[in-house]
Design an enzyme around this catalytic site. Sequence first.
Site, short mmCIF file in Angstrom:
data_model
loop_
_atom_site.label_atom_id
_atom_site.label_comp_id
_atom_site.label_asym_id
_atom_site.label_seq_id
_atom_site.Cartn_x
_atom_site.Cartn_y
_atom_site.Cartn_z
CG HIS A 87 -1.87 -1.18 1.24
ND1 HIS A 87 -2.86 -1.38 0.29
CD2 HIS A 87 -1.94 -2.25 2.09
CE1 HIS A 87 -3.52 -2.49 0.56
NE2 HIS A 87 -2.98 -3.04 1.64
CG ASP A 123 -4.87 -0.98 4.32
OD1 ASP A 123 -4.29 -0.54 5.33
OD2 ASP A 123 -5.32 -2.13 4.24
#
Length: 365
Positions: free
Chosen positions: A96, A270
């Site tokens: 991420h 995220d």
Amino acid sequence: MRIGVPTEVKNNEYRVGLTPNSVAEVVRAGHQVSVQGGAGVGAGFLDGEYETAGATVAPDAETVFAGAELIVKVKEPQAAERARLTSEHTLFTFLHLAPDPAQAKDLLASGATAIAYESVVGPRGDLALLAPMSQVAGRLAVQAGARSLEKIMGGAGVLLGGVPGVEAGKVTVIGGGVVGRNAVEMAIGLGAHVVVLDRTPAVLEALAERYGSAIQTVYSTAAALESHVIASDLVIGAVLIPNAKAPHLITKEMVAAMRPGSVIVDVAIDQGGCAETSHPTTHAEPTYMVDGVVHYCVANMPGAVPRTSTQALNNATLPYVLRLANLGVDAALASDSGLRAGLTVQAGIITEPTVAAALAGLPGV
């Protein structure tokens, strides 16, 4: 190949990169596995099970990193872990990276190769390694939202399913992908009034065909989004633009207009979050209030159910771990375009175009 599995150090992260059963498969294929002592305990996997499977149990993370070529994790490496990475390492985990320039800088400086679970494309063209965690997160989102609606948690005191003679709560799900579908399924099961917004007609058609009159599907225009968000008891942000930061679809003005005690569960956190008022939280302190609205923005939601989520993740990741180990990293990437799609950092360069664009212009990136 020498494979290392360190203990996850992100706040309240109890998952582990490989289960004992996965280790047994890797060892059977002729590879060496080092697992940090206690790495699997939070998910219910004991050191003795790893030793029985053929792994060496290492005393600390330093030992695991120093002896490994391939590091298999779950969550993005924290600062202390990034400091242990070198150009000799390949890291296989969720990254991420787009909303995380600090991580990007450290990975670039390390010279390590980093392959992101969330970008690997499966044979069917789906995000094969992200999907199982999206399934878990979507289901947890409704549980977390229902709990956050309780008065003791700061919520309005609404029971999502209602009772006879009392109207059910309204759940609006923004995004009809894997997270959204699983959230819808759980919300329907609780008896809530469910609305799903998406901008892809085929997605809305598929949801309508599957759930019929149990849900309302709405094409997501700015006006429709605002109307349904403001009228909801629970809003679930299930937006995903692969490898990119999530767009801020829920504005500060919308949040201010929501009823006091309503709840936002931002599963997109995220990737930066889809609400303008969202910022990452942890399982230790999962919620905060903005304008009377409860925000649940835990950045590792599946970590709440580590036994289930570790097993689900391993079902998806194990074939790729074996491919990397059996063929070697370079040959595995060359032979599998789907795995190659997950290659995000290599030799001090961000190789994934969307991530590179998101981080372009930042100092040191």
